[in-house]
Design a protein around this motif. Structure first.
Motif, PDB file in Angstrom:
ATOM      1  N   GLY A   5       0.077   0.894 -16.640  1.00 28.39           N
ATOM      2  CA  GLY A   5       0.783   1.008 -15.361  1.00 28.39           C
ATOM      3  C   GLY A   5      -0.214   0.940 -14.225  1.00 28.39           C
ATOM      4  N   SER A   6       0.091   1.668 -13.150  1.00 27.59           N
ATOM      5  CA  SER A   6      -0.865   1.766 -12.055  1.00 27.59           C
ATOM      6  C   SER A   6      -0.720   3.119 -11.384  1.00 27.59           C
ATOM      7  CB  SER A   6      -0.632   0.655 -11.028  1.00 27.59           C
ATOM      8  OG  SER A   6      -1.669   0.690 -10.065  1.00 27.59           O
ATOM      9  N   PRO A   7      -1.852   3.771 -11.047  1.00 29.18           N
ATOM     10  CA  PRO A   7      -1.778   5.066 -10.380  1.00 29.18           C
ATOM     11  C   PRO A   7      -1.361   4.931  -8.918  1.00 29.18           C
ATOM     12  CG  PRO A   7      -4.067   4.399 -10.701  1.00 29.18           C
ATOM     13  CD  PRO A   7      -3.216   3.342 -11.331  1.00 29.18           C
ATOM     14  N   THR A   8      -0.943   6.048  -8.336  1.00 27.28           N
ATOM     15  CA  THR A   8      -0.549   6.086  -6.929  1.00 27.28           C
ATOM     16  C   THR A   8      -1.227   7.266  -6.252  1.00 27.28           C
ATOM     17  OG1 THR A   8       1.647   5.225  -7.507  1.00 27.28           O
ATOM     18  CG2 THR A   8       1.404   6.199  -5.320  1.00 27.28           C
ATOM     19  N   TYR A   9      -2.029   6.977  -5.244  1.00 21.90           N
ATOM     20  CA  TYR A   9      -2.614   8.027  -4.415  1.00 21.90           C
ATOM     21  C   TYR A   9      -1.524   8.492  -3.449  1.00 21.90           C
ATOM     22  CZ  TYR A   9      -5.976  10.153  -1.116  1.00 21.90           C
ATOM     23  OH  TYR A   9      -6.668  11.007  -0.292  1.00 21.90           O
ATOM     24  N   ALA A  10      -1.165   9.771  -3.518  1.00 22.88           N
ATOM     25  CA  ALA A  10      -0.025  10.283  -2.744  1.00 22.88           C
ATOM     26  C   ALA A  10      -0.188  10.056  -1.240  1.00 22.88           C
ATOM     27  CB  ALA A  10       0.182  11.769  -3.046  1.00 22.88           C
TER      28      ALA A  10
ATOM     29  N   SER B 262       3.239   1.576  -5.884  1.00 25.88           N
ATOM     30  CA  SER B 262       2.085   2.210  -6.529  1.00 25.88           C
ATOM     31  C   SER B 262       0.881   1.426  -6.040  1.00 25.88           C
ATOM     32  CB  SER B 262       2.187   2.145  -8.055  1.00 25.88           C
ATOM     33  OG  SER B 262       2.089   0.807  -8.510  1.00 25.88           O
ATOM     34  N   ASN B 263      -0.307   1.898  -6.313  1.00 25.29           N
ATOM     35  CA  ASN B 263      -1.486   1.129  -5.920  1.00 25.29           C
ATOM     36  C   ASN B 263      -1.596  -0.139  -6.768  1.00 25.29           C
ATOM     37  OD1 ASN B 263      -3.021   4.210  -5.204  1.00 25.29           O
ATOM     38  ND2 ASN B 263      -2.741   2.605  -3.695  1.00 25.29           N
ATOM     39  N   GLU B 264      -2.382  -1.097  -6.273  1.00 27.94           N
ATOM     40  CA  GLU B 264      -2.569  -2.360  -6.992  1.00 27.94           C
ATOM     41  C   GLU B 264      -3.475  -2.147  -8.206  1.00 27.94           C
ATOM     42  OE1 GLU B 264      -0.771  -4.755  -6.472  1.00 27.94           O
ATOM     43  OE2 GLU B 264      -0.553  -5.300  -4.375  1.00 27.94           O
ATOM     44  N   GLY B 265      -3.209  -2.919  -9.240  1.00 28.06           N
ATOM     45  CA  GLY B 265      -3.999  -2.840 -10.461  1.00 28.06           C
ATOM     46  C   GLY B 265      -3.098  -2.668 -11.668  1.00 28.06           C
ATOM     47  N   GLU B 266      -3.556  -3.138 -12.805  1.00 24.60           N
ATOM     48  CA  GLU B 266      -2.827  -2.975 -14.072  1.00 24.60           C
ATOM     49  C   GLU B 266      -3.807  -2.378 -15.069  1.00 24.60           C
ATOM     50  OE1 GLU B 266      -0.764  -5.664 -17.618  1.00 24.60           O
ATOM     51  OE2 GLU B 266      -0.869  -6.477 -15.584  1.00 24.60           O
ATOM     52  N   ILE B 267      -3.652  -1.077 -15.345  1.00 21.42           N
ATOM     53  CA  ILE B 267      -4.644  -0.369 -16.162  1.00 21.42           C
ATOM     54  C   ILE B 267      -3.966   0.597 -17.127  1.00 21.42           C
ATOM     55  CG2 ILE B 267      -6.546  -0.519 -14.489  1.00 21.42           C
ATOM     56  CD1 ILE B 267      -5.850   2.408 -13.675  1.00 21.42           C
ATOM     57  N   SER B 268      -4.743   1.055 -18.099  1.00 20.63           N
ATOM     58  CA  SER B 268      -4.307   2.151 -18.986  1.00 20.63           C
ATOM     59  C   SER B 268      -4.868   3.458 -18.433  1.00 20.63           C
ATOM     60  CB  SER B 268      -4.842   1.915 -20.403  1.00 20.63           C
ATOM     61  OG  SER B 268      -6.265   2.006 -20.401  1.00 20.63           O
TER      62      SER B 268
ATOM     63  N   LEU C 274       4.336  -0.854 -15.268  1.00 19.44           N
ATOM     64  CA  LEU C 274       3.722  -1.393 -14.061  1.00 19.44           C
ATOM     65  C   LEU C 274       4.818  -1.860 -13.098  1.00 19.44           C
ATOM     66  CD1 LEU C 274       1.011  -2.243 -12.687  1.00 19.44           C
ATOM     67  CD2 LEU C 274       1.377  -4.503 -13.696  1.00 19.44           C
ATOM     68  N   LEU C 275       4.720  -1.428 -11.843  1.00 21.85           N
ATOM     69  CA  LEU C 275       5.739  -1.739 -10.850  1.00 21.85           C
ATOM     70  C   LEU C 275       5.335  -2.945 -10.003  1.00 21.85           C
ATOM     71  CD1 LEU C 275       6.398   1.935  -9.651  1.00 21.85           C
ATOM     72  CD2 LEU C 275       7.810   0.596 -11.237  1.00 21.85           C
ATOM     73  N   ASP C 276       6.277  -3.849  -9.795  1.00 20.45           N
ATOM     74  CA  ASP C 276       6.073  -4.999  -8.914  1.00 20.45           C
ATOM     75  C   ASP C 276       6.350  -4.548  -7.471  1.00 20.45           C
ATOM     76  OD1 ASP C 276       6.902  -7.275  -7.259  1.00 20.45           O
ATOM     77  OD2 ASP C 276       6.805  -8.467  -9.083  1.00 20.45           O
ATOM     78  N   LYS C 277       5.363  -4.719  -6.592  1.00 21.59           N
ATOM     79  CA  LYS C 277       5.475  -4.222  -5.220  1.00 21.59           C
ATOM     80  C   LYS C 277       5.838  -5.293  -4.192  1.00 21.59           C
ATOM     81  CE  LYS C 277       2.080  -2.404  -6.874  1.00 21.59           C
ATOM     82  NZ  LYS C 277       1.593  -2.025  -8.237  1.00 21.59           N
TER      83      LYS C 277
ATOM     84  N   PRO D 119      -3.079  -0.659  -1.107  1.00 19.14           N
ATOM     85  CA  PRO D 119      -4.496  -0.711  -1.480  1.00 19.14           C
ATOM     86  C   PRO D 119      -4.677  -0.785  -2.995  1.00 19.14           C
ATOM     87  CG  PRO D 119      -4.007   1.199  -0.069  1.00 19.14           C
ATOM     88  CD  PRO D 119      -2.706   0.649  -0.553  1.00 19.14           C
ATOM     89  N   GLY D 120      -5.845  -1.281  -3.401  1.00 22.21           N
ATOM     90  CA  GLY D 120      -6.205  -1.288  -4.813  1.00 22.21           C
ATOM     91  C   GLY D 120      -6.458   0.125  -5.313  1.00 22.21           C
ATOM     92  N   TYR D 121      -6.249   0.342  -6.603  1.00 17.46           N
ATOM     93  CA  TYR D 121      -6.324   1.707  -7.129  1.00 17.46           C
ATOM     94  C   TYR D 121      -7.721   2.314  -7.025  1.00 17.46           C
ATOM     95  CZ  TYR D 121      -8.607   0.560 -11.605  1.00 17.46           C
ATOM     96  OH  TYR D 121      -9.518   0.179 -12.544  1.00 17.46           O
ATOM     97  N   LYS D 122      -8.774   1.485  -7.182  1.00 19.40           N
ATOM     98  CA  LYS D 122     -10.146   2.017  -7.130  1.00 19.40           C
ATOM     99  C   LYS D 122     -10.521   2.461  -5.719  1.00 19.40           C
ATOM    100  CE  LYS D 122     -12.926   0.396 -10.976  1.00 19.40           C
ATOM    101  NZ  LYS D 122     -14.101  -0.348 -11.413  1.00 19.40           N
ATOM    102  N   GLU D 123     -10.100   1.666  -4.757  1.00 19.20           N
ATOM    103  CA  GLU D 123     -10.356   1.984  -3.339  1.00 19.20           C
ATOM    104  C   GLU D 123      -9.726   3.342  -2.994  1.00 19.20           C
ATOM    105  OE1 GLU D 123      -8.488   0.249   0.802  1.00 19.20           O
ATOM    106  OE2 GLU D 123      -8.621  -1.117  -0.906  1.00 19.20           O
ATOM    107  N   SER D 124      -8.485   3.548  -3.425  1.00 19.98           N
ATOM    108  CA  SER D 124      -7.772   4.797  -3.134  1.00 19.98           C
ATOM    109  C   SER D 124      -8.333   5.971  -3.931  1.00 19.98           C
ATOM    110  CB  SER D 124      -6.289   4.624  -3.430  1.00 19.98           C
ATOM    111  OG  SER D 124      -5.739   3.697  -2.524  1.00 19.98           O
ATOM    112  N   LEU D 125      -8.734   5.715  -5.162  1.00 23.66           N
ATOM    113  CA  LEU D 125      -9.343   6.753  -5.992  1.00 23.66           C
ATOM    114  C   LEU D 125     -10.635   7.245  -5.337  1.00 23.66           C
ATOM    115  CD1 LEU D 125      -9.422   8.402  -8.626  1.00 23.66           C
ATOM    116  CD2 LEU D 125     -10.521   6.442  -9.724  1.00 23.66           C
ATOM    117  N   ARG D 126     -11.412   6.314  -4.820  1.00 25.40           N
ATOM    118  CA  ARG D 126     -12.664   6.666  -4.146  1.00 25.40           C
ATOM    119  C   ARG D 126     -12.378   7.550  -2.924  1.00 25.40           C
ATOM    120  NH1 ARG D 126     -14.592   1.686  -4.806  1.00 25.40           N
ATOM    121  NH2 ARG D 126     -16.027   1.927  -6.545  1.00 25.40           N
ATOM    122  N   LYS D 127     -11.346   7.197  -2.165  1.00 25.47           N
ATOM    123  CA  LYS D 127     -10.966   7.990  -0.992  1.00 25.47           C
ATOM    124  C   LYS D 127     -10.594   9.414  -1.402  1.00 25.47           C
ATOM    125  CE  LYS D 127      -9.036   4.710   2.299  1.00 25.47           C
ATOM    126  NZ  LYS D 127      -7.763   4.096   2.660  1.00 25.47           N
ATOM    127  N   CYS D 128      -9.767   9.507  -2.433  1.00 23.14           N
ATOM    128  CA  CYS D 128      -9.302  10.825  -2.891  1.00 23.14           C
ATOM    129  C   CYS D 128     -10.479  11.683  -3.373  1.00 23.14           C
ATOM    130  CB  CYS D 128      -8.280  10.679  -4.014  1.00 23.14           C
ATOM    131  SG  CYS D 128      -7.610  12.244  -4.581  1.00 23.14           S
TER     132      CYS D 128
END
Length: 282
Positions: A183-188, A212-218, A255-258, A270-279
């Motif tokens: 799926g993809s994580p979501t930074y609240a 959700s944030n961009e990306g397709e990951i486990s 995985l959700l289509d946005k 935003p991409g999931y890594k960018e948001s993860l870094r922010k969090c």
């Protein structure tokens, strides 16, 4: 001045909306905890809303203990379905704008392509069943509402996957993480911003949207990203879901289509890594 009420104010999304509200002083904000808007007490809920008199409801409160819902289905249904129906009816009767948050767990996980809003729902756990019941109730009584389905939510607040993994990556030498749920994580904080972007858009187009944030990951790849950003040295290995049984089944692919929320409301994802870094503040 329009008044926004946020239900579930002490949760991850509610807490991020509280931070974000400082940028939106044109609104009067009311952050409702469980005593002020009691999603588990249907007898008082309408009266509570009438006393607050909101112009906008951001419906973020939910029963989110996915595994516990298997043994507390009645309570999960009251909070995720029956209370949501009352909120939706109140919003309809009083011409109040409603944005309600739902979940990727309304799907069974059998897809192999990103799920659009009109994909067939078929929840495989009690949490998902109560959330789809809530969605259907909203659409039945208040077709003017906006519903946002999201997935794998984390934030700077409360208990969540990212915080737990940061702790385990520090404490342990080795860690096994499920690698067959995609799926993809979501930074609240990003989801909170998307809600405000919709609210301030100038147009109101009701219906269901994915975010959700961009990306397709486990989950395993998500932990590798947490490890990389945090500089942890723990050895992380991927394991199948069968090695980590839980009371509630999880969808293998959600995985959700946005594309709809981007096209209609111009929401930036935003991409999931960018948001993860922010969090993580890194």
């Amino acid at each position: 001045m329009k008044k926004i009420v946020v239900t579930g104010a002490t949760g991850q999304l509610g807490s991020e909306l509280k931070v974000l509200s400082e940028n939106y002083s044109q609104f009067e904000w009311f952050f409702a905890d469980r005593t002020q808007v009691s999603l588990d007490n249907l007898a008082v809920l309408k009266v509570q809303l009438e006393s607050i008199q909101p112009d906008v409801i951001l419906s973020c409160g939910a029963y989110t203990a996915v595994d516990k819902a298997e043994t507390e289905p009645e309570l999960a249904d009251i909070i995720n379905h029956q209370s949501v129906k009352i909120i939706a009816q109140y919003a309809k009767d009083n011409k109040v704008k409603l944005i309600h948050i739902s979940t990727d767990y309304v799907f069974d996980g059998s897809s192999s392509v990103a799920l659009k809003e009109d994909a067939i729902t078929n929840p495989i756990n009690m949490y998902g069943a109560t959330k789809i019941a809530g969605e259907l109730a909203v659409m039945a009584v208040n077709p003017e509402a906006v519903i946002i389905r999201t997935s794998w939510v984390y934030s700077r607040f409360g208990n969540n996957f990212v915080k737990t993994m940061q702790r385990l990556l520090k404490e342990r030498d080795t860690l096994g993480v499920v690698n067959d749920q995609i799926g993809s994580p979501t930074y609240a904080a990003d989801l909170a911003q998307a809600m405000m972007d919709i609210l301030n858009n100038g147009k109101w187009i009701p219906g269901i949207y994915n975010y959700s944030n961009e990306g397709e990951i486990s989950w395993y790849e998500f932990v590798l990203a947490i490890q990389e950003i945090g500089g942890y040295t723990c050895e992380v290995t991927g394991i199948p879901s069968s090695s980590y049984p839980t009371p509630a089944k999880r969808p293998a692919f959600s995985l959700l289509d946005k594309s709809k929320i981007k096209a209609i409301y111009g929401v930036v994802v935003p991409g999931y890594k960018e948001s993860l870094r922010k969090c993580m503040g890194l």
